[in-house]
Design a protein around this motif. Structure first.
Motif, mmCIF file in Angstrom:
data_model
loop_
_atom_site.group_PDB
_atom_site.id
_atom_site.type_symbol
_atom_site.label_atom_id
_atom_site.label_comp_id
_atom_site.label_asym_id
_atom_site.label_seq_id
_atom_site.Cartn_x
_atom_site.Cartn_y
_atom_site.Cartn_z
ATOM 1 N N UNK A 1 0.809 -1.224 0.000
ATOM 2 C CA UNK A 1 0.000 0.000 0.000
ATOM 3 C C UNK A 1 0.842 1.273 0.000
ATOM 4 N N UNK A 2 2.139 1.146 0.151
ATOM 5 C CA UNK A 2 3.028 2.314 0.159
ATOM 6 C C UNK A 2 4.031 2.172 -0.981
ATOM 7 N N UNK A 3 4.370 3.283 -1.618
ATOM 8 C CA UNK A 3 5.375 3.222 -2.685
ATOM 9 C C UNK A 3 6.768 3.561 -2.172
ATOM 10 N N UNK A 4 6.831 4.193 -1.013
ATOM 11 C CA UNK A 4 8.094 4.533 -0.366
ATOM 12 C C UNK A 4 7.942 4.287 1.125
ATOM 13 N N UNK A 5 8.980 3.763 1.741
ATOM 14 C CA UNK A 5 8.998 3.578 3.190
ATOM 15 C C UNK A 5 10.333 4.088 3.718
ATOM 16 N N UNK A 6 10.281 4.776 4.857
ATOM 17 C CA UNK A 6 11.484 5.308 5.504
ATOM 18 C C UNK A 6 11.502 4.823 6.950
#
Length: 142
Positions: free
Chosen positions: A96-101
């Motif tokens: 569900x996320x395109x970027x994770x930090x």
């Protein structure tokens, strides 16, 4: 099974949070985590949280907490670690996320290896002002 957090999960989730932080961060005094328990308990329901349950018992054995694309943490009970639960939780949010930090303590070698294996890259370093510990800032992009 992974599902969205509900308010009645708070006690189980907080116990996992406390125990896992103390176990994973032996380089930080347990008092630090105990002293922050109430603040985290108050803030936790404001985050986007997914829990992993043992199917047959409906017992929570891990969870992941997010604020937008920032992973506040992945926490898995000590006895359930190294069984793929952290990866399942991470894979769930990758859908569900395109970027994770995230930030991870440099002394937490096991977590760093996990995130590198899961295709996170180290972006930079920082210092956690609360603990005085060095951290890596890591990022994953689809």
């Amino acid at each position: 099974m992974i599902r969205k957090y509900v308010d009645s999960d708070i006690d189980a989730v907080m116990q996992i949070w406390l125990n896992t932080n103390i176990q994973a961060h032996s380089f930080i005094s347990p008092d630090y985590w105990k002293n922050n328990f109430d603040v985290v308990k108050e803030m936790l329901p404001l985050a986007e949280i997914y829990v992993h349950e043992i199917d047959s018992a409906n017992r929570i054995d891990g969870f992941i907490g997010l604020n937008d694309d920032y992973i506040e943490g992945i926490f898995v009970k000590e006895e359930a670690q190294s069984k793929g639960i952290g990866k399942q939780l991470l894979d769930h949010v990758k859908k569900v996320k395109s970027t994770l930090r995230l930030n991870v303590y440099q002394k937490n070698k096991q977590a760093i290896q996990f995130y590198l294996r899961e295709e996170f890259g180290i972006q930079s370093e920082s210092l956690d002002r609360n603990t005085g510990e060095k951290e890596f800032i890591m990022i994953w992009k689809r």
